[in-house]
Design an enzyme around this catalytic site. Sequence first.
Site, PDB file in Angstrom:
ATOM      1  CB  THR A 197      -3.079   3.798   1.633  1.00 27.05           C
ATOM      2  OG1 THR A 197      -3.129   4.736   0.552  1.00 27.05           O
ATOM      3  CG2 THR A 197      -4.373   3.004   1.657  1.00 27.05           C
ATOM      4  NE  ARG A 222      -2.628   9.265  -2.618  1.00 29.61           N
ATOM      5  CZ  ARG A 222      -1.436   9.368  -2.049  1.00 29.61           C
ATOM      6  NH1 ARG A 222      -0.717   8.292  -1.790  1.00 29.61           N
ATOM      7  NH2 ARG A 222      -0.955  10.563  -1.734  1.00 29.61           N
ATOM      8  CG  LEU A 227      -1.971  -1.055   1.390  1.00 30.99           C
ATOM      9  CD1 LEU A 227      -2.692  -0.884   2.730  1.00 30.99           C
ATOM     10  CD2 LEU A 227      -2.964  -1.016   0.245  1.00 30.99           C
ATOM     11  CG  ASP A 228      -0.141   4.662  -2.382  1.00 28.91           C
ATOM     12  OD1 ASP A 228       0.567   3.906  -3.077  1.00 28.91           O
ATOM     13  OD2 ASP A 228      -1.077   5.349  -2.833  1.00 28.91           O
ATOM     14  CG  MET A 229       4.348   6.450   4.106  1.00 26.89           C
ATOM     15  SD  MET A 229       5.786   7.542   4.103  1.00 26.89           S
ATOM     16  CE  MET A 229       5.023   9.056   3.490  1.00 26.89           C
TER      17      MET A 229
END
Length: 213
Positions: free
Chosen positions: A65, A164, A61-63
């Site tokens: 998220t 996003r 996951l993105d940092m």
Amino acid sequence: MGAGIGHLFWMLEIIYSDDALVVVNKPTGLLSVPGRGPDKQDCLYHRMLEQFPDALMVHRLDMDTSGLVLFARTPEAQRNLSMQFEKREISKTYIAVVEGVIEKKVGMVDFPMRKDMAHSLPPRHVVDCVRGKKALTEWKVLERTETTTRVALFPQTGRSHQLRVHMECIGFPIVGDPIYGTPAERLMLHAQSLEFRHPETGEPIRLECPAPF
């Protein structure tokens, strides 16, 4: 090890674990894998190795998220789960709060994406109908306020920053997005559920971790 539910280790919440896999609730603000430089070595993967030395990354996951991340515990399980992701056999549901009021109840965003090579830090992705890779997101409105909308997001592809970028490009950036919206205390995006087949038994597994917002 038998199945474990909801215990904490190194500030991580383990949602499920057995001999083949581990699912953890990643907090917002924590990298999934180490970045470049000594200041970016603290990450979900390194923390997982403290408790599960055999943990192998399957996805990330993105940092910014939060939510469910799946790890394998054997190379065979890693191959199996990675193939399920590649074949789009794993269902993921995200919860987000976006800026603005969405009037429709459901919708789909089908805009191809690519990394913006002119924007390296922080990494940024853009819609590109010529050179981009296919990216598809379904969405459903859950709740509306006067200024925001709570939505469930169902990514049908797994591009970086897909949710996003897609919400921003239809005019409803996710609340707290430091890249595609307005920075705030946190990005209001959470990976709430995962559905997949157990890599050893083939049995269906559905795991949930409610959004903390």
